[in-house]
Design an enzyme around this catalytic site. Structure first.
Site, PDB file in Angstrom:
ATOM      1  N   HIS A   1       6.015  -4.308 -18.506  1.00  0.00           N
ATOM      2  CA  HIS A   1       7.213  -4.387 -17.667  1.00  0.00           C
ATOM      3  C   HIS A   1       8.397  -4.941 -18.446  1.00  0.00           C
ATOM      4  O   HIS A   1       9.453  -5.191 -17.876  1.00  0.00           O
ATOM      5  CB  HIS A   1       6.945  -5.248 -16.430  1.00  0.00           C
ATOM      6  CG  HIS A   1       7.033  -6.729 -16.661  1.00  0.00           C
ATOM      7  ND1 HIS A   1       6.380  -7.345 -17.695  1.00  0.00           N
ATOM      8  CD2 HIS A   1       7.710  -7.707 -15.985  1.00  0.00           C
ATOM      9  CE1 HIS A   1       6.644  -8.646 -17.646  1.00  0.00           C
ATOM     10  NE2 HIS A   1       7.443  -8.890 -16.633  1.00  0.00           N
TER      11      HIS A   1
ATOM     12  N   PRO B   1      12.609  -3.194 -19.704  1.00  0.00           N
ATOM     13  CA  PRO B   1      13.791  -3.836 -20.280  1.00  0.00           C
ATOM     14  C   PRO B   1      13.431  -4.759 -21.439  1.00  0.00           C
ATOM     15  O   PRO B   1      12.352  -5.359 -21.476  1.00  0.00           O
ATOM     16  CB  PRO B   1      14.338  -4.641 -19.097  1.00  0.00           C
ATOM     17  CG  PRO B   1      13.118  -4.987 -18.303  1.00  0.00           C
ATOM     18  CD  PRO B   1      12.169  -3.819 -18.456  1.00  0.00           C
TER      19      PRO B   1
ATOM     20  N   HIS C   1      15.376 -12.772 -14.038  1.00  0.00           N
ATOM     21  CA  HIS C   1      16.044 -11.753 -13.242  1.00  0.00           C
ATOM     22  C   HIS C   1      17.438 -11.490 -13.804  1.00  0.00           C
ATOM     23  O   HIS C   1      18.088 -12.402 -14.312  1.00  0.00           O
ATOM     24  CB  HIS C   1      16.130 -12.181 -11.778  1.00  0.00           C
ATOM     25  CG  HIS C   1      14.788 -12.266 -11.109  1.00  0.00           C
ATOM     26  ND1 HIS C   1      14.601 -12.858  -9.881  1.00  0.00           N
ATOM     27  CD2 HIS C   1      13.569 -11.833 -11.500  1.00  0.00           C
ATOM     28  CE1 HIS C   1      13.317 -12.781  -9.546  1.00  0.00           C
ATOM     29  NE2 HIS C   1      12.680 -12.170 -10.517  1.00  0.00           N
ATOM     30  N   PHE C   2      17.898 -10.245 -13.695  1.00  0.00           N
ATOM     31  CA  PHE C   2      19.174  -9.902 -14.318  1.00  0.00           C
ATOM     32  C   PHE C   2      19.836  -8.724 -13.626  1.00  0.00           C
ATOM     33  O   PHE C   2      19.207  -7.970 -12.890  1.00  0.00           O
ATOM     34  CB  PHE C   2      18.983  -9.548 -15.800  1.00  0.00           C
ATOM     35  CG  PHE C   2      18.095  -8.349 -16.034  1.00  0.00           C
ATOM     36  CD1 PHE C   2      18.563  -7.054 -15.847  1.00  0.00           C
ATOM     37  CD2 PHE C   2      16.777  -8.503 -16.442  1.00  0.00           C
ATOM     38  CE1 PHE C   2      17.752  -5.946 -16.055  1.00  0.00           C
ATOM     39  CE2 PHE C   2      15.952  -7.398 -16.658  1.00  0.00           C
ATOM     40  CZ  PHE C   2      16.450  -6.121 -16.462  1.00  0.00           C
TER      41      PHE C   2
ATOM     42  N   ASP D   1       0.847  -1.196   0.000  1.00  0.00           N
ATOM     43  CA  ASP D   1       0.000   0.000   0.000  1.00  0.00           C
ATOM     44  C   ASP D   1       0.884   1.248   0.000  1.00  0.00           C
ATOM     45  O   ASP D   1       2.057   1.184   0.363  1.00  0.00           O
ATOM     46  CB  ASP D   1      -0.857  -0.011   1.279  1.00  0.00           C
ATOM     47  CG  ASP D   1      -2.192   0.642   1.046  1.00  0.00           C
ATOM     48  OD1 ASP D   1      -2.389   1.205  -0.033  1.00  0.00           O
ATOM     49  OD2 ASP D   1      -3.026   0.557   1.958  1.00  0.00           O
TER      50      ASP D   1
ATOM     51  N   HIS E   1       6.727  -4.518 -10.279  1.00  0.00           N
ATOM     52  CA  HIS E   1       5.749  -5.185 -11.139  1.00  0.00           C
ATOM     53  C   HIS E   1       5.399  -6.491 -10.447  1.00  0.00           C
ATOM     54  O   HIS E   1       6.081  -6.924  -9.518  1.00  0.00           O
ATOM     55  CB  HIS E   1       6.287  -5.397 -12.558  1.00  0.00           C
ATOM     56  CG  HIS E   1       7.411  -6.387 -12.653  1.00  0.00           C
ATOM     57  ND1 HIS E   1       7.194  -7.727 -12.806  1.00  0.00           N
ATOM     58  CD2 HIS E   1       8.744  -6.217 -12.602  1.00  0.00           C
ATOM     59  CE1 HIS E   1       8.363  -8.345 -12.860  1.00  0.00           C
ATOM     60  NE2 HIS E   1       9.318  -7.455 -12.729  1.00  0.00           N
ATOM     61  N   ASN E   2       4.311  -7.136 -10.889  1.00  0.00           N
ATOM     62  CA  ASN E   2       3.765  -8.283 -10.154  1.00  0.00           C
ATOM     63  C   ASN E   2       3.409  -7.837  -8.728  1.00  0.00           C
ATOM     64  O   ASN E   2       4.007  -8.285  -7.754  1.00  0.00           O
ATOM     65  CB  ASN E   2       4.740  -9.460 -10.092  1.00  0.00           C
ATOM     66  CG  ASN E   2       4.931 -10.127 -11.431  1.00  0.00           C
ATOM     67  OD1 ASN E   2       4.205  -9.837 -12.383  1.00  0.00           O
ATOM     68  ND2 ASN E   2       5.892 -11.025 -11.523  1.00  0.00           N
TER      69      ASN E   2
END
Length: 715
Positions: free
Chosen positions: A644, A620, A478-479, A75, A588-589
């Site tokens: 995203h 990206p 993931h990066f 929130d 995101h998510n």
């Protein structure tokens, strides 16, 4: 391109920004979500939309009084409309009025080391009828905000309003106007007053500070209002040019040149010098002038003071023996000085110094935090670079995390160093299922570990693992990347989340939602659409754990980015710390409670980024493709969202079957990265073309910077 309303029959329409038709399974998934009775208005599909679990990845779902536990969210803490925000123009404005402006403005922000800077900001309404608390400070100020809003502590960390305790020290914001009308601000890191117009300049808002041959650099206020420090009102000048300019304003200055004015000016100065405040002022000014003289003309100074001690010693000894000398010493010892923080008069400069240390410690302290029994609409600011802002009450608060920073480095500095940087990153930041061997101090000190005991009982044995995983990348898409923009400026970017603990919490609540659906006899088109209803105990427990997980994800990225930045600095400037030119952090998510179409709704962005007006975001591409830093346009139909990333074109298994290692080497040419079977499923060909994805959302975001990867570390 504008959105397309899909030709499917559902209670809520489905709007798509993709440039392709949905496949049968994707259509079914969209229909399942759009058929839920609590979906608000419509479902929005972003350009990178593709199959997910329960709901399409790249979908934005607004719901009324219910939420689907398929994302991790937090929130937003906010303030009531009457909260005053000091701006660079020297005035303070209600935060609600700032929202009505609809434009950017300049606020004061603070770095973690206690340096006050100036930054651009925007304001927005974030929640209606929100619960509130009152934070009372020791300077008598009261701040009314949501319980979860984070306040900046004196050490540069943050704590939610509801967790603040009496005597908690907050990062201070002190300002005043000097005798000439200039705004002065105390720098917390040094406790020294600094002119606000130089804070504006040192923050880069006036461009590079120029040098004027043979002159000191001055800042001229174009409208002659010394408290108005808006960048458009400030202009660099040489000190002699500045004086000449003022002399040229005959009509404005003709009184200043008169004998009458000069006589009054001299008399006024003499009168002022007789007061303790005036004496102190002239003494301080004289001291500054002497030090300046010593610094600029050291040889002349040495010659001028040669033998001073011997010449003056005898005079001072004799003077101190006289009645006048003893009287002067007694007067100085009993002189009072006013504390600029609280207004109390304190005897002697040493006494004033001790008073500040004892009573203020150069910060504000919390007196109490009281829960209020009413609700109000609340507002917040977006400050993209620093993520905090000052309140008129005299403290700093956090604003409403993929992560990227623009550095001061250029492409030339990277030459021949990329492989060493990559190896150091892989050694310092665990990837995949790996975790840190030891827990660093910044991790163990995280304030929310105290709340772990309040999380779902299904994760109570995972705190040790969660601590060791904070500061680790994870796997999948993931990066960590080093990128170059079109101006050959170096950017650092990373993408990670809440690791194993976030996943476990989500699974615990998804299981609970499914069981509740079975008990209630709800026949859902997909078990993964099981949901919680607002107001229930299960909803509150889920929302609490979502907030904790999202905070964990943000700090996880912060820890990694600090290590990442330090490694790059080690190879490029020998480890010297540098200041980012721009910082961007976006989730995101996740889920948030927001206001859309004048109603409170829960917005779930599954594989999507918030893109409210002026929000900075990161989109990206795949490893080897372009990435983009963007600003949101606040498109209402997308619920102020954008994609995203590029979005997968094929599944991981299909990518491994379609492409070879040679394909991977070819498609990542020019990028320092792993080129083995372990990352074949992340090959650029498995993702949608990022240029097309960006073209499809031109009405959602504007591009701020276009980046190209030169180094990539995958999870």
């Amino acid at each position: 391109m504008p959105y397309e309303k899909l030709e499917i029959t559902t209670p809520a329409p489905v709007l798509s920004w993709a440039n392709h038709s949905l496949g049968p399974e994707e259509t079914k998934m969209a229909k399942n979500v759009a058929s839920l009775p609590f979906v608000f208005k419509h479902v929005a599909l972003m350009p990178d939309v593709h199959l997910g679990k329960g709901a399409l990845v790249g979908s934005v779902i607004a719901t009324k009084e219910a939420i689907i536990p398929a994302a991790v969210g937090v929130d937003i803490g906010c303030f009531i409309g009457d909260t005053l925000i000091p701006l660079a123009d020297g005035k303070s404005y209600r935060i609600k009025d700032l929202m009505d402006w609809g434009t950017e403005f300049i606020v004061y922000a603070c770095t973690p080391t206690g340096k006050i800077v100036a930054a651009q900001a925007t304001a927005k309404l974030t929640r209606r009828n929100a619960p509130l608390v009152k934070v009372i400070l020791d300077n008598g100020e009261e701040i009314i905000c949501t319980p979860d809003h984070q306040f900046m502590l004196r050490d540069g960390t943050y704590k939610e309003a509801q967790l603040l305790q009496a005597e908690t020290s907050l990062m201070p914001f002190y300002s005043k106007t000097d005798k000439d009308g200039y705004t002065l601000i105390t720098q917390p890191y040094s406790s020294r007053w600094q002119k606000a117009h130089w804070i504006i300049a040192r923050s880069g808002l006036l461009g590079k500070v120029p040098r004027f041959e043979g002159q000191k650099t001055f800042i001229h206020h174009q409208n002659f209002d010394e408290s108005d420090n808006r960048p458009e009102n400030l202009e660099f000048m040489g000190n002699r040019d500045h004086s000449a300019y003022h002399r040229s304003l005959v009509e404005r200055n003709q009184h200043w040149h008169s004998a009458e004015f000069e006589e009054k000016r001299v008399a006024s100065l003499a009168q002022k010098a007789k007061t303790s405040e005036g004496y102190q002022y002239y003494a301080e000014r004289g001291t500054r002038n002497i030090f300046q003289y010593m610094e600029q003309q050291p040889e002349h100074f040495k010659n001028a003071v040669a033998g001073n001690g011997n010449r003056g010693k005898q005079y001072l000894v004799e003077y101190n023996k006289t009645e006048k000398g003893r009287g002067k010493s007694q007067e100085i010892a009993n002189r009072y000085y006013t504390c600029e923080i609280c207004g109390v008069d304190v005897k002697t400069p040493i006494g004033l110094h001790n008073h500040r240390r004892k009573e203020h410690q150069c910060n504000h302290k919390v007196v109490a935090v009281n829960l209020l029994n009413y609700t109000e609409d609340v507002y917040c600011l977006t400050v993209p670079e620093y993520h905090n802002f000052a309140l008129k009450a005299g403290v700093f608060v956090h604003n409403c995390g993929m992560s990227a920073i623009k550095t001061s480095f250029t492409a030339e500095q990277l030459e021949g160093k990329l492989k060493k940087i990559r190896l150091d990153i892989e050694a310092a930041i665990p990837t995949g299922f790996n975790e840190n061997k030891d827990v660093e101090k910044s991790v163990s000190n995280w304030q929310h570990w105290d709340d772990f005991k309040d999380l779902h009982r299904g994760v109570q044995d995972l705190q040790g693992k969660a601590m060791k995983q904070m500061g680790s990348l994870g796997g999948g898409n993931h990066f960590i990347e080093v990128c170059l923009d079109t101006e050959n400026q170096v950017w650092l970017m990373l993408h990670s989340g809440s690791r194993n603990i976030g996943n476990k919490l989500a699974q615990c609540h998804i299981y609970t939602a499914r069981e509740l659906a079975k008990m209630a006899g709800n026949k859902l088109p997909d078990p993964d659409l099981a949901h919680f209803v607002a107001g229930t105990r299960e909803f509150q427990a889920y929302w609490h754990d979502l907030q904790w997980s999202q905070n964990y994800a943000r700090v996880n990225r912060d820890v990694m980015m600090a290590r990442f930045k330090h490694i790059v600095e080690k190879h490029l400037v020998g480890g010297k710390a540098t200041k980012p030119l721009l910082q961007v952090n976006c989730h995101h998510n996740y889920a948030e409670k927001e206001v859309h179409f004048d109603e409170d709704v829960y917005v779930t962005r599954k594989g999507a980024v918030r893109a409210q007006t002026e929000d900075y975001g990161i989109i990206p591409g795949s490893m080897g493709a372009k990435s983009f830093i963007v600003k949101g346009k606040g498109n209402a139909h997308s619920f102020c969202s954008c994609s995203h990333g590029a979005g997968r074109l094929m599944s991981r298994n299909k990518a491994k079957n379609v492409y070879t290692l040679d394909d991977l080497i070819e498609q990542t040419n020019g990028v320092e990265c792993r080129k083995d079977e372990g990352v074949l499923d992340e090959i650029p060909g498995a993702y949608k073309p990022i240029e097309q994805v960006m073209a499809n959302q031109a009405d959602l975001v504007e591009v701020v910077a276009t980046l190209k990867q030169v180094l990539c570390v995958k999870g």
